[in-house]
Design an enzyme around this catalytic site. Structure first.
Site, PDB file in Angstrom:
ATOM      1  CB  VAL A  57      -0.832  -0.092   1.324  1.00 56.55           C
ATOM      2  CG1 VAL A  57      -1.980   1.353   1.341  1.00 56.55           C
ATOM      3  CG2 VAL A  57      -1.784  -1.211   1.187  1.00 56.55           C
ATOM      4  CE  LYS A  58       3.835   5.254  -5.090  1.00 54.29           C
ATOM      5  NZ  LYS A  58       4.041   5.355  -6.293  1.00 54.29           N
ATOM      6  CB  VAL A  59       0.550   5.762   3.024  1.00 50.08           C
ATOM      7  CG1 VAL A  59      -0.223   6.631   3.730  1.00 50.08           C
ATOM      8  CG2 VAL A  59      -0.363   4.199   2.855  1.00 50.08           C
TER       9      VAL A  59
END
Length: 229
Positions: free
Chosen positions: A96-98
């Site tokens: 997951v790219k946050v």
């Protein structure tokens, strides 16, 4: 013994990710045997006309034996957490790219505590990288090309993060992003970035050199002379 040697080589090698949503480019890089993962974002998805984002992520994950960064579009804590939990249901390769924002850091802590892999993106200074690492991110993504755009040397940031992470034995990986050309890539290698993500044209240029082309041309010409005698 051969498997042990292969695993050791892989463990100490810099990883190459491709920064794209183009399935043809991903397949070409995978066929070359140099692809360790993929990073994408909404802009790259839009560029190739993706309409069903989750389905497209699944296609990418089935092509790559490595982490695939899927970016959230929410900017509030609850939204980021909810999106992250949904994204990881797509495939085990999903990371997951946050974004590096306050609610993003809170979400990293929560998602990482649930065993979800996180790539903290839009890193522009070493303090941001350290905060993301302490929150539990697997990767931090300093954007070196964008720093160059505003007159700063993006490679200075890679060096600073490397020193800090080594000083404190931080296992979070430095994922150099916004890699735009061969010199960026070479500098990342020399400074010890764990991963570099780049467009396909940079990967393609890694294997090319004019002296290689001219040397091959001469070898083939000499061979032709021999067989035609």
């Amino acid at each position: 013994m051969d498997n042990l040697r292969e695993n050791l080589i892989h463990a100490i090698s810099m990883k190459f990710f491709i920064d794209t949503a183009d399935l043809d480019e991903i397949q070409e890089a995978a066929d070359m045997g140099v692809l360790d993962g993929v990073t994408t974002n909404p802009s790259l998805m839009a560029k190739v006309g993706v309409s069903d984002v989750k389905s497209h992520y699944l296609k990418i994950c089935e092509m790559v034996d490595g982490d695939v960064s899927a970016e959230v579009i929410s900017t509030d804590y609850a939204g980021i957490v909810a999106e992250g939990r949904e994204l990881v249901k797509i495939h085990p390769n999903i990371t997951v790219k946050v974004p590096m924002i306050q609610d993003g850091v809170k979400a990293i802590k929560t998602l990482a505590s649930e065993g979800i892999k996180i790539n903290c993106t839009l890193i522009f200074n070493a303090a941001q990288a350290l905060v993301a690492a302490k929150a539990g991110a697997k990767y931090v993504s300093p954007f070196i090309g964008r720093l160059d755009d505003i007159g700063q040397d993006g490679m200075d940031l890679i060096e600073q993060i490397r020193v800090i992470f080594d000083n404190y034995k931080i296992e979070t990986q430095i994922l150099a992003a916004s890699v735009r050309h061969q010199q960026h890539l070479l500098s990342c290698m020399l400074l010890g970035a764990d991963v570099a993500t780049m467009p396909f044209n940079v990967i393609d240029k890694m294997i090319k050199h004019p002296l290689t082309d001219s040397g091959l041309e001469k070898f083939l010409a000499d061979h032709a002379k021999m067989v035609n005698r």
